[in-house]
Design an enzyme around this catalytic site. Sequence first.
Site, PDB file in Angstrom:
ATOM      1  N   ASP A  66      26.738  13.398 -12.730  1.00 30.67           N
ATOM      2  CA  ASP A  66      25.745  13.368 -13.856  1.00 30.67           C
ATOM      3  C   ASP A  66      25.803  14.557 -14.587  1.00 30.67           C
ATOM      4  OD1 ASP A  66      23.641  13.914 -15.514  1.00 30.67           O
ATOM      5  OD2 ASP A  66      22.448  12.334 -14.416  1.00 30.67           O
ATOM      6  N   HIS A  67      26.645  14.801 -15.393  1.00 28.14           N
ATOM      7  CA  HIS A  67      27.285  16.208 -15.892  1.00 28.14           C
ATOM      8  C   HIS A  67      26.253  17.187 -16.270  1.00 28.14           C
ATOM      9  CE1 HIS A  67      27.337  14.567 -20.171  1.00 28.14           C
ATOM     10  NE2 HIS A  67      27.362  15.944 -20.490  1.00 28.14           N
TER      11      HIS A  67
ATOM     12  N   HIS B 244      20.560  11.554 -17.365  1.00 30.52           N
ATOM     13  CA  HIS B 244      20.678  12.794 -17.610  1.00 30.52           C
ATOM     14  C   HIS B 244      19.285  13.405 -18.004  1.00 30.52           C
ATOM     15  CE1 HIS B 244      24.924  12.356 -18.324  1.00 30.52           C
ATOM     16  NE2 HIS B 244      24.675  12.076 -19.532  1.00 30.52           N
TER      17      HIS B 244
HETATM   18  C1  BG6 Z   1      27.114  11.295 -22.127  1.00 29.11           C
HETATM   19  C2  BG6 Z   1      26.951  10.228 -23.301  1.00 29.11           C
HETATM   20  O1  BG6 Z   1      26.984  10.856 -21.225  1.00 29.11           O
HETATM   21  O2  BG6 Z   1      26.508  12.561 -22.718  1.00 29.11           O
HETATM   22  C3  BG6 Z   1      27.126  10.618 -24.593  1.00 29.11           C
HETATM   23  O3  BG6 Z   1      27.541   9.083 -22.898  1.00 29.11           O
HETATM   24  C4  BG6 Z   1      26.775  11.810 -24.991  1.00 29.11           C
HETATM   25  O4  BG6 Z   1      26.692   9.578 -25.475  1.00 29.11           O
HETATM   26  C5  BG6 Z   1      26.848  13.085 -23.944  1.00 29.11           C
HETATM   27  O5  BG6 Z   1      27.090  12.309 -26.187  1.00 29.11           O
HETATM   28  C6  BG6 Z   1      25.915  14.029 -24.057  1.00 29.11           C
HETATM   29  O6  BG6 Z   1      26.503  15.176 -23.451  1.00 29.11           O
HETATM   30  P1  BG6 Z   1      26.316  16.973 -23.873  1.00 29.11           P
HETATM   31  O7  BG6 Z   1      26.970  17.531 -22.829  1.00 29.11           O
HETATM   32  O8  BG6 Z   1      27.092  17.050 -25.151  1.00 29.11           O
HETATM   33  O9  BG6 Z   1      25.027  17.177 -24.221  1.00 29.11           O
END
Ligand code: BG6
Length: 511
Positions: free
Chosen positions: A185-186, A248
């Site tokens: 989960d980044h 997230h």
């Molecule tokens: C991803 C989603 O997991 O997270 C995308 O699939 C989204 O739709 C993205 O744009 C958002 O990540 P960050 O790091 O740009 O906030």
Amino acid sequence: MMKKTDNSILVIFGASGDLTFRKLIPAVYHLFKGNFLPKNFAVLGVSRTAMNDEEFRNKVVFENKELTKKVPDSDKEGLKAFADKIHYISIDTQSEPDYAKLKSRLEEVDQKYNTEGNYIFYLSTPPSLYEIIPRNLAAHGLSDQSRSWRRLIVEKPFGYSLATARELNKKLLTCFKEDQIYRIDHYLGKETVQNLLVTRFSNGIFEPLWNRNYVQHIEITAAELVGVEKRGGYYETSGALRDMVQNHLLMVMAITAMEPPVVASSNAIRNEIVKVFQSLRPMTKEDIHHNVVRGQYTSSTIKGERIKGYREEEGVNPNSKTETYVAMKFYIDNWRWAGVPFYIRTGKKLPTRVTEIVVHFKNTPHHLFAYNENIQKMNNELIIRIQPDEGILLKFGMKIPGAGFNVKTVNMDFHYSDLTDAYVPEAYERLLLDAIQGDSTLYARGDAVEAAWEFCDPILQEWESNPHVKLYGYPAGTWGPSAADKLMADEKLTWRYPCKNLTDEDKFCEL
Ligand code: BG6
């Protein structure tokens, strides 16, 4: 305790895909430049497209704009040394016999680099392959840890519903053990999300206030400026609840709400995260109608330019009911948070890109001074800015100099960019290094993923089965449907409308 960075090979499935270019290869490059990689290390890209090592290196390193734009000319030599570590093999990942080819290529690379048979398999493929690849790896002994370690990183989406997530967990566990599985989960890799743990648990001043006695409500926003871009096809099967909330936002919420872990170990921290999910008050049908708002962006004109609505995007059904915005109010039924509403929202095509958590503290019990502003605004707020300008800000009341006792709100703020060594690593850098070091703290455990699905599933089911649930349109470039304001207005509250820059008072607000 120093973590051990064992010699190893990173095997990327879906090597010709978008994530490999945009995130994975740049992350490995920065780890390489920063000397964080193990002494002996290699990357093996795997996908169906026929290519040799040279062609793959050109594609993902030398011609990869996402990477080269961040590499100064003086480092171009380093790029070559980095590219030499990258290899490629083309197989049909669905075909079990093809894994014999993969295995022998891995052994060859392993011998060349002396990586001691330690492999990390990164699944950056369509989710339909999440069960097939691990099964085929296991069939060829590639999940066996009797002599070396083997780890599996699984990208999102982890399941499409509670049932499919459970099924996927079950299938994975027949090939790999839980402690070999790293569900990414980044958002957990983002520096300020980790800093939230440090802010809460390494300072004496916040934790005593962090509960129902002093906190009025908590607000979490993840706003995106972009629309669905080229991902309409994927997004149609997902929507904002699956794409951003189930993973997230709920993770960020859990880090905000969790109890202090006993020790800073992976399982101790992850136990507390699961407990938060288990304490979420399940949504009844009535709650879903009153406390969850879904929206979809419609076309609009911004600065003279016509912006497409979601239904006009490539790969999107012209009658689509997929939500690109979700706001909701919910409760955590435990001792710490009883009665404290949590508000979260996320959406695409909002006015700016910003992710933040706002802890709204309760008002003083008695008002001594005359306020110039609305009393509501005088509540202390702690704002934790996750992106774009990472930092933390506390709002409090101060006397306006001169006659009387007039109060105004001022800010105490800290920006990461103020640090002399201000390099904030990308989420994928941190997470890949953790996986190489065998630290799963910032990865989602199977039970947590299921518990988060358990909360989201009834909402999705109600939306899918009840045609009366409203889907509100909001013009691209606005802060979402006004129905979301009503969620807050019921408690006489308003959303904070965050600017791109963390501090907005007395200065300009850039959107
Ligand atoms: C991803 C989603 O997991 O997270 C995308 O699939 C989204 O739709 C993205 O744009 C958002 O990540 P960050 O790091 O740009 O906030």
